[in-house]
Design a protein around this motif. Sequence first.
Motif, PDB file in Angstrom:
ATOM      1  N   MET A 147       0.855  -1.180   0.000  1.00 37.80           N
ATOM      2  CA  MET A 147       0.000   0.000   0.000  1.00 37.80           C
ATOM      3  C   MET A 147       0.896   1.237   0.000  1.00 37.80           C
ATOM      4  O   MET A 147       1.802   1.351   0.814  1.00 37.80           O
ATOM      5  CB  MET A 147      -0.909  -0.027   1.231  1.00 37.80           C
ATOM      6  CG  MET A 147      -1.937   1.070   1.252  1.00 37.80           C
ATOM      7  SD  MET A 147      -3.025   1.092   2.724  1.00 37.80           S
ATOM      8  CE  MET A 147      -4.087  -0.296   2.420  1.00 37.80           C
ATOM      9  N   THR A 148       0.638   2.172  -0.899  1.00 36.83           N
ATOM     10  CA  THR A 148       1.425   3.398  -0.977  1.00 36.83           C
ATOM     11  C   THR A 148       1.060   4.331   0.178  1.00 36.83           C
ATOM     12  O   THR A 148       0.026   4.162   0.827  1.00 36.83           O
ATOM     13  CB  THR A 148       1.169   4.152  -2.297  1.00 36.83           C
ATOM     14  OG1 THR A 148      -0.178   4.631  -2.287  1.00 36.83           O
ATOM     15  CG2 THR A 148       1.421   3.253  -3.503  1.00 36.83           C
ATOM     16  N   ASN A 149       1.905   5.326   0.418  1.00 38.01           N
ATOM     17  CA  ASN A 149       1.605   6.325   1.448  1.00 38.01           C
ATOM     18  C   ASN A 149       0.290   7.027   1.152  1.00 38.01           C
ATOM     19  O   ASN A 149      -0.487   7.309   2.062  1.00 38.01           O
ATOM     20  CB  ASN A 149       2.732   7.350   1.556  1.00 38.01           C
ATOM     21  CG  ASN A 149       3.952   6.787   2.251  1.00 38.01           C
ATOM     22  OD1 ASN A 149       3.885   5.767   2.931  1.00 38.01           O
ATOM     23  ND2 ASN A 149       5.073   7.458   2.082  1.00 38.01           N
ATOM     24  N   GLN A 150       0.034   7.324  -0.132  1.00 36.11           N
ATOM     25  CA  GLN A 150      -1.218   7.983  -0.523  1.00 36.11           C
ATOM     26  C   GLN A 150      -2.407   7.083  -0.204  1.00 36.11           C
ATOM     27  O   GLN A 150      -3.408   7.540   0.326  1.00 36.11           O
ATOM     28  CB  GLN A 150      -1.183   8.327  -2.021  1.00 36.11           C
ATOM     29  CG  GLN A 150      -2.450   8.960  -2.537  1.00 36.11           C
ATOM     30  CD  GLN A 150      -2.714  10.346  -1.971  1.00 36.11           C
ATOM     31  OE1 GLN A 150      -1.811  11.015  -1.479  1.00 36.11           O
ATOM     32  NE2 GLN A 150      -3.942  10.779  -2.030  1.00 36.11           N
ATOM     33  N   ASP A 151      -2.289   5.783  -0.532  1.00 36.87           N
ATOM     34  CA  ASP A 151      -3.364   4.836  -0.237  1.00 36.87           C
ATOM     35  C   ASP A 151      -3.597   4.728   1.266  1.00 36.87           C
ATOM     36  O   ASP A 151      -4.743   4.659   1.722  1.00 36.87           O
ATOM     37  CB  ASP A 151      -3.046   3.452  -0.803  1.00 36.87           C
ATOM     38  CG  ASP A 151      -3.068   3.409  -2.320  1.00 36.87           C
ATOM     39  OD1 ASP A 151      -3.692   4.286  -2.945  1.00 36.87           O
ATOM     40  OD2 ASP A 151      -2.445   2.479  -2.892  1.00 36.87           O
ATOM     41  N   GLN A 152      -2.515   4.728   2.042  1.00 33.23           N
ATOM     42  CA  GLN A 152      -2.639   4.672   3.497  1.00 33.23           C
ATOM     43  C   GLN A 152      -3.364   5.908   4.027  1.00 33.23           C
ATOM     44  O   GLN A 152      -4.213   5.794   4.906  1.00 33.23           O
ATOM     45  CB  GLN A 152      -1.266   4.563   4.157  1.00 33.23           C
ATOM     46  CG  GLN A 152      -0.645   3.196   4.044  1.00 33.23           C
ATOM     47  CD  GLN A 152       0.733   3.155   4.681  1.00 33.23           C
ATOM     48  OE1 GLN A 152       1.470   4.136   4.662  1.00 33.23           O
ATOM     49  NE2 GLN A 152       1.077   2.003   5.233  1.00 33.23           N
ATOM     50  N   ALA A 153      -3.014   7.068   3.492  1.00 36.17           N
ATOM     51  CA  ALA A 153      -3.664   8.305   3.942  1.00 36.17           C
ATOM     52  C   ALA A 153      -5.148   8.277   3.636  1.00 36.17           C
ATOM     53  O   ALA A 153      -5.976   8.672   4.474  1.00 36.17           O
ATOM     54  CB  ALA A 153      -2.998   9.520   3.291  1.00 36.17           C
ATOM     55  N   VAL A 154      -5.519   7.812   2.448  1.00 34.74           N
ATOM     56  CA  VAL A 154      -6.933   7.734   2.067  1.00 34.74           C
ATOM     57  C   VAL A 154      -7.676   6.757   2.976  1.00 34.74           C
ATOM     58  O   VAL A 154      -8.764   7.048   3.468  1.00 34.74           O
ATOM     59  CB  VAL A 154      -7.075   7.333   0.573  1.00 34.74           C
ATOM     60  CG1 VAL A 154      -8.513   6.967   0.236  1.00 34.74           C
ATOM     61  CG2 VAL A 154      -6.574   8.460  -0.323  1.00 34.74           C
ATOM     62  N   GLU A 155      -7.076   5.597   3.222  1.00 31.42           N
ATOM     63  CA  GLU A 155      -7.713   4.592   4.082  1.00 31.42           C
ATOM     64  C   GLU A 155      -7.824   5.074   5.523  1.00 31.42           C
ATOM     65  O   GLU A 155      -8.848   4.870   6.179  1.00 31.42           O
ATOM     66  CB  GLU A 155      -6.946   3.264   4.012  1.00 31.42           C
ATOM     67  CG  GLU A 155      -7.541   2.157   4.863  1.00 31.42           C
ATOM     68  CD  GLU A 155      -8.946   1.736   4.473  1.00 31.42           C
ATOM     69  OE1 GLU A 155      -9.607   1.060   5.293  1.00 31.42           O
ATOM     70  OE2 GLU A 155      -9.422   2.079   3.366  1.00 31.42           O
TER      71      GLU A 155
END
Length: 174
Positions: free
Chosen positions: A1-9
Amino acid sequence: MTNQDQAVEFRRTAGAFATGVGIVSSVHDDIPLAMTVNSFTTVSLHPTLVLTCLKHRSRLLAQIRDSGIFAVTVLAADQRDVARWFADARRPSGAAAFAGVRVHRAPATGCLVFSEGLAYFDCRVRDLSDQGDHSVVIGEAVSYGALHPTKAPLLYLHGSYRSIAAAPSAASAA
């Protein structure tokens, strides 16, 4: 999971927690600034401490650092438009942002309080702590009170403003 995906989640998951909505304001050199927040809570009864979190790059945080004061107005359900306006980064700065909005000065600091809100906390900065991409601002509430306690509160849940039917009466809350 990318940092962007982590932030969204993380944001989606945190959105499951219903919060109240408020506006934090400050004034410095007679220039007012304000911003909508849902990161606000009381910290202590003795002394009377409250907490809010603001992004490091926000103009409001810089002003609070300079002035050492802020006020928080707890918004009512009928203030969705005001909440949206002060959440919009494209709004004008200074006094122009408050045109057409009923405000008055907080008694201790002179920060602006939104007159149609539920309650306000008038604060002097007690502590600032950088945490991640935000700063935690702890203030001592030197003045506070109810404005329209029977109005329903404005809430934020799953990325949108919500409300409940009515605020509980003082008798039923006891």
